[in-house]
Structures are given as C-alpha cells and as structure tokens.
Design an enzyme around this catalytic site. Structure first.
Site, PDB file in Angstrom:
ATOM      1  N   SER A  28       0.695  -1.282  -0.065  1.00  0.00           N
ATOM      2  CA  SER A  28       0.115   0.391   0.050  1.00  0.00           C
ATOM      3  C   SER A  28       0.990   0.814   0.383  1.00  0.00           C
ATOM      4  O   SER A  28       1.265   1.706   0.931  1.00  0.00           O
ATOM      5  CB  SER A  28      -0.242   0.119   1.558  1.00  0.00           C
ATOM      6  N   HIS A  54      -5.560  -3.016  -4.037  1.00  0.00           N
ATOM      7  CA  HIS A  54      -4.018  -4.232  -4.903  1.00  0.00           C
ATOM      8  C   HIS A  54      -3.915  -4.440  -5.771  1.00  0.00           C
ATOM      9  O   HIS A  54      -4.800  -4.549  -6.349  1.00  0.00           O
ATOM     10  CB  HIS A  54      -3.749  -5.260  -4.115  1.00  0.00           C
ATOM     11  N   HIS A 111      -1.787 -12.100   0.822  1.00  0.00           N
ATOM     12  CA  HIS A 111      -1.915 -11.949   2.045  1.00  0.00           C
ATOM     13  C   HIS A 111      -1.731 -13.426   3.379  1.00  0.00           C
ATOM     14  O   HIS A 111      -2.681 -14.027   2.646  1.00  0.00           O
ATOM     15  CB  HIS A 111      -2.764 -10.650   2.842  1.00  0.00           C
ATOM     16  N   GLU A 123      -5.350  -4.236  15.225  1.00  0.00           N
ATOM     17  CA  GLU A 123      -4.612  -5.335  16.530  1.00  0.00           C
ATOM     18  C   GLU A 123      -5.610  -4.476  17.439  1.00  0.00           C
ATOM     19  O   GLU A 123      -5.960  -2.799  17.525  1.00  0.00           O
ATOM     20  CB  GLU A 123      -3.174  -4.819  16.799  1.00  0.00           C
ATOM     21  N   SER A 142       2.265  -8.477   6.543  1.00  0.00           N
ATOM     22  CA  SER A 142       2.649  -8.918   5.892  1.00  0.00           C
ATOM     23  C   SER A 142       4.622  -9.259   6.042  1.00  0.00           C
ATOM     24  O   SER A 142       4.571  -9.027   6.714  1.00  0.00           O
ATOM     25  CB  SER A 142       2.707  -8.304   4.071  1.00  0.00           C
ATOM     26  N   ASN A 164      -0.496   5.178   9.872  1.00  0.00           N
ATOM     27  CA  ASN A 164      -1.070   5.519  11.127  1.00  0.00           C
ATOM     28  C   ASN A 164      -0.517   4.945  11.646  1.00  0.00           C
ATOM     29  O   ASN A 164       0.251   4.236  12.142  1.00  0.00           O
ATOM     30  CB  ASN A 164      -2.458   4.199  10.581  1.00  0.00           C
TER      31      ASN A 164
HETATM   32  N1  HPA Z   1      -2.050  -2.649  12.127  1.00  0.00           N
HETATM   33  C1  HPA Z   1      -2.042  -3.429  10.952  1.00  0.00           C
HETATM   34  N2  HPA Z   1      -1.658  -3.466   9.613  1.00  0.00           N
HETATM   35  C2  HPA Z   1      -1.546  -2.045   8.859  1.00  0.00           C
HETATM   36  C3  HPA Z   1      -1.639  -0.892   9.586  1.00  0.00           C
HETATM   37  C4  HPA Z   1      -1.801  -1.695  11.148  1.00  0.00           C
HETATM   38  O1  HPA Z   1      -2.257  -0.204  12.126  1.00  0.00           O
HETATM   39  N3  HPA Z   1      -1.669   0.488   9.150  1.00  0.00           N
HETATM   40  C5  HPA Z   1      -1.734  -0.621   7.802  1.00  0.00           C
HETATM   41  N4  HPA Z   1      -1.382  -1.614   7.610  1.00  0.00           N
END
Ligand code: HPA
Length: 277
Positions: A44, A76, A99, A198, A217, A240
């Site tokens: 991404s 993707h 994935h 998470e 990944s 993020n």
């Molecule tokens: N956690 C897991 N995968 C991700 C995150 C995240 O905060 N942001 C983009 N892919």
C-alpha cells in the site's frame, strides 16, 4: 468448472519450488526477459514506484503466471511488471501480494518471493503499509525495517529446514538506502495475522517485546526470500499510528488515503534506492 487445484499450490503434493520455476518460465516467456536482477513487492502506497524506476518492458496479469491469483483487495494491484532501469538492471515488480489473512496457506503467500528468486533475482525489496508504534513517527513517513517479530505462529519453511535469520534485513542494503535519504529511521516489524487491526493491548505487547511497526505481511515473505538466498531490503510506509497510540479508530480507507498522499514522495525515494542497489 471444478474448483480442484485451480491453483497448483493448492495441491499438497505439489513442490512449491517447482511451481515457482514454472512461474519464472512464464515470466521469461511473456516478458522476453530471461533473467531479473532485483524484485520489488509493492505494498500500500508504494505502487507508483513502478512507473518511475525505468522503462516498462512488459506488464503481465498475475493470473497468467503459474500459481498467482487475483488480489483479494481493492487498492492492491494484480500485475507483474518487468522493468529495465536506466543502467540496464532488470527489475521484477510484483503488484500481486497474497496475504496470510486470505487463508490460502503460506505457500501462496510466499510464491511471489520464490518466483522472484527463480527468475534470478538476488535482491528482494519488500514494502508495505503499516502502523507505527513510535510516537515520533507521522503518517506518510517511510521507515526501514531493521528486523522482524513473526507473530503468525507459522513459517514458509517445510520440514527440518534450519535457516539463519541474523541480518535478515540486510544492514548493507539499509546503509545504501540511507545514502539516498540519511533521515530514514528504522524499526522492528511485527507481523500479526490480521485481517483485523490490533487491539491497543496487542500494540502495547508488540512494543514491550521490541516492536516498532505493526502489519500483516512481509515477515513470512522475508523468511522465504532468505531461504532462497536473496538479500532483503524492507520498507514500511507508516500509514497510521497503531491502535491506541493514535486516539482515533483505524480504518482501511484511512490507510489507503495515507498511502495515496505519500505515494509520490515514497515512490521517488524507492526509485532512487533501486538505482543505488
Ligand atoms: N496494523 C496492521 N496493519 C496495518 C496497519 C496497522 O495499524 N496499518 C496499515 N496496515
């Protein structure tokens, strides 16, 4: 149409390395490029790099290459591209990642990496979009992966295959990347299974055990790349801050948007790094 083994990797008796060799032969036949030097998996936010690292020799739909499948997700890309850099290196760009959370098994997850090795690539560049644990990091920032913690409880290695993972994310290649951008920070990538993000408690656990980046990944792919004898460079785009580090809820739309905004800058960075490899 019978569904049985529409992908040869779904046949448990298949040898995944033979399937990768067939895929490499498909790539050579369809692209006219016998041997690749470098492979790039674009996660991404990293997709535009394919447009600027050199001249596209061929674009192959992933579905025409043995063992590959359509991407599960919007955002993707489902293609493989053979690119020639200005200094004549052949780069295989993999825009079709499978994935682990798609539940097709780890053989399918690492097929692209094994295929890259079978095309002759000695360097594997793995990129992804991920959450950042370090509070000083900002969405849109690229960081180098210095090591990983594999929290999937799985491995692409089958049988008693003992592979050394010291310096898995090559210090030599990280140093080359830093000649291009000396401000690049680095961190330890924790691969969770996903596809849920998470919990804040899991992010705190990842931090406590030495993680700085959370994602879904790369770690399994890196292990397979090392098994295949490749040198690995890993990049995460921090899309993020991880759950609980940022106070707002996470969303896939936010991740895609952060990737879109950062894309021109990080793609240019990646192109310059590939040139320097
Ligand atoms: N956690 C897991 N995968 C991700 C995150 C995240 O905060 N942001 C983009 N892919």
């Amino acid at each position: 149409m019978p569904e049985t083994h529409s992908n040869p990797l779904d046949d448990p008796s298949a040898n995944p390395f033979e399937v990768a060799a067939l895929a490499a032969a498909d790539i050579a036949r369809l692209s006219g490029v016998e041997k690749h030097d470098i492979a790039l998996t674009l996660g991404s936010g990293w997709g535009k790099a394919a447009d600027i690292i050199g001249e596209t020799v061929a674009t192959l739909p992933a579905t025409e290459v043995t063992g590959f499948s359509k991407p599960a997700l919007e955002g993707h890309v489902g293609t493989l591209r053979s690119i020639r850099t200005p200094d004549g290196k052949h780069v295989l760009v993999i825009g079709a990642r499978t994935h682990y959370y798609e539940s097709h098994g780890v053989r399918r997850v690492v097929h692209s990496v094994r295929t890259a090795a079978a095309t002759g690539a000695k360097t594997m560049v793995l990129t992804n979009g991920a959450g950042g644990i370090r509070e000083s990091w900002k969405p849109g920032q690229p960081v180098l992966i210095s090591d990983h913690i594999n929290l999937t409880a799985d491995s692409p290695l089958e049988g008693a295959t003992f592979i050394d993972l010291t310096d898995l994310y090559s210090k030599r290649l990280r140093d080359i990347a830093r000649t291009v951008d000396p401000t690049l920070d680095e961190g330890v990538y924790c691969q969770f299974r996903g596809p849920h993000y998470e919990t804040p408690a899991e992010v705190q656990m990842a931090k406590a055990i030495g993680g700085h980046i959370v994602g879904m990944s790369t770690a399994l792919e890196a292990i397979a790349a090392r098994e295949a004898g490749m040198e690995i460079l890993g990049f995460s785009l921090i899309t993020n801050l991880a759950a609980g580090i940022q106070q707002t809820p996470l969303s896939h739309a936010e991740v895609i948007e952060a990737g879109r905004e950062a894309e021109p800058v990080i793609s240019a960075l990646l192109a310059r790094v590939v040139e320097a490899l």
